[in-house]
Scaffold this active site. Structure first.
Site, PDB file in Angstrom:
ATOM      1  N   SER A   9      25.304  79.521  49.929  1.00  0.00           N
ATOM      2  CA  SER A   9      24.037  78.891  49.569  1.00  0.00           C
ATOM      3  C   SER A   9      23.074  78.969  50.736  1.00  0.00           C
ATOM      4  CB  SER A   9      24.255  77.440  49.176  1.00  0.00           C
ATOM      5  OG  SER A   9      24.440  76.678  50.347  1.00  0.00           O
ATOM      6  N   LYS A  10      21.806  78.900  50.405  1.00  0.00           N
ATOM      7  CA  LYS A  10      20.732  78.980  51.397  1.00  0.00           C
ATOM      8  C   LYS A  10      20.889  77.904  52.452  1.00  0.00           C
ATOM      9  CE  LYS A  10      16.918  80.503  48.568  1.00  0.00           C
ATOM     10  NZ  LYS A  10      16.661  80.031  47.304  1.00  0.00           N
ATOM     11  N   ARG A  11      21.388  76.759  52.018  1.00  0.00           N
ATOM     12  CA  ARG A  11      21.433  75.613  52.918  1.00  0.00           C
ATOM     13  C   ARG A  11      22.327  75.862  54.132  1.00  0.00           C
ATOM     14  NH1 ARG A  11      23.370  72.807  48.749  1.00  0.00           N
ATOM     15  NH2 ARG A  11      22.247  74.087  47.270  1.00  0.00           N
ATOM     16  N   GLY A  20      22.876  78.868  55.775  1.00  0.00           N
ATOM     17  CA  GLY A  20      22.624  80.060  56.596  1.00  0.00           C
ATOM     18  C   GLY A  20      21.776  81.061  55.863  1.00  0.00           C
TER      19      GLY A  20
END
Ligand code: GLU
Length: 325
Positions: free
Chosen positions: A259-261, A263
């Site tokens: 997920s973006k959160r 990295g």
């Protein structure tokens, strides 16, 4: 072999999709086949402006250029090949998906469902309270023929659902996972055509993969649980089933879904940080696949020569960025 990469334009190209595209491209090239790019934009609400261009430019940066389908020609989006159009919203306008949905209804393998979203929400809530799996309760399967006809004639909003044979066990041999089997009674009566007339992914990809003569479907393993629905659709429409290879997901270091959160996940971020395409391609190729030798550096040509689905791992692969630096 004809393979395909059919992203939904709901965001910019991320590394997981680049890896899927890479494996898919390599598998076509290995056999002097065709790598096809299709756009799956039937979820109109989730579309992101510029996503298709972003996919194509980043794929080209990585050395992956479609042989057929949607492509960039002199910086302009274009389509080419014997199965035009390759954008599902344009295909929908030709009535192709409705035609096959109607055929399934006529053959008794699908049925109209008039349930409102309020009723379905209520049903799901009750199932949750009873600790039952969330599944359509088939209220509309029991409707008498004359009632269905009058409600359809009156133009009542409805969807078309697949009628899953509950008594069946659906089996398949996946190119990565090996033999898999599903109990029919655990498979939901999937919506095939939405009330706005647009197909869901389930119907659309089966129709398109058949009409576009795809030999091998490579996709993330999040789709594995939907496979029985797809196998039934091929069977009910009288079409041969292509090969399927469900790829292990890329995971965060804590083994959760990438997920973006946690990295960088977009290919743009890696490009902007100055990574060379050869390095990213090499790195991604080895996330979930190994050559069975000690070789660690591969060109795209070497990957094409050596890549083999039999050496793709079955479980998720961790994206550890420290390995890339
Ligand atoms: N449009 C689907 C997605 O983006 C494609 C899945 C597939 O490869 O069939 O997840």
């Amino acid at each position: 072999m004809r393979t395909r990469f059919p992203p939904s334009p709901t965001g910019m190209l991320h590394v997981g999709s680049l890896r899927t595209a890479l494996y898919t491209y390599i598998l076509a090239k290995k056999t002097n086949g065709k790598f096809l790019m299709r756009i799956e934009d039937t979820d109109r609400a989730r579309q992101v402006e510029g996503a298709i261009e972003n996919f194509l430019t980043n794929l080209a940066w990585a050395g992956i250029v479609p042989d057929e389908g949607v492509m960039m020609k002199d910086g302009v989006l274009s389509q080419s090949g014997p199965h035009m159009p390759y954008i599902q919203s344009e295909r929908e306008a030709t009535g192709i998906y409705r035609k096959y949905a109607d055929e399934l209804v006529k053959k008794g393998h699908a049925y109209p469902c008039f349930c409102t979203s309020e009723r379905l929400e209520q049903m799901l809530k009750q199932q949750e309270q009873r600790h039952q799996p969330p599944m359509y309760d088939r209220q509309c399967l029991e409707l008498p023929g004359h009632e269905i006809k009058s409600r359809l004639d009156a133009g009542e909003p409805h969807v078309i659902r697949l009628k899953v044979p509950h008594e069946r066990v659906i089996t398949f041999n996946d190119d990565i996972r090996g033999p898999v089997s599903f109990q029919g009674h655990t498979v939901d009566d999937q919506v095939l055509l939405k009330s706005d007339g647009f197909p869901t992914y389930h119907l659309a990809h089966v129709v398109d993969d058949h009409l576009m003569e795809i030999d091998l479907v490579t996709r993330g393993e999040e789709w594995l649980s939907s496979l029985p629905k797809h196998l039934l659709l091929f069977e009910f429409l009288g079409w041969p089933v292509p090969r399927y290879a469900h790829l292990p997901l890329l995971l965060n270091a804590d083994k959760t879904k990438l997920s973006k959160r946690q990295g960088s996940v977009s290919v743009d971020e890696y490009r902007n940080k100055g990574y060379l395409p050869e390095a990213l391609v090499n790195f991604l190729a080895l996330l979930g696949w190994n050559p069975g030798t000690t070789q660690e550096i591969f060109t795209l040509a070497e990957l094409t020569e050596q890549f083999d689905l039999a050496r793709v791992q079955k479980s998720g692969a961790i994206l550890d960025l420290t390995q890339l630096d």
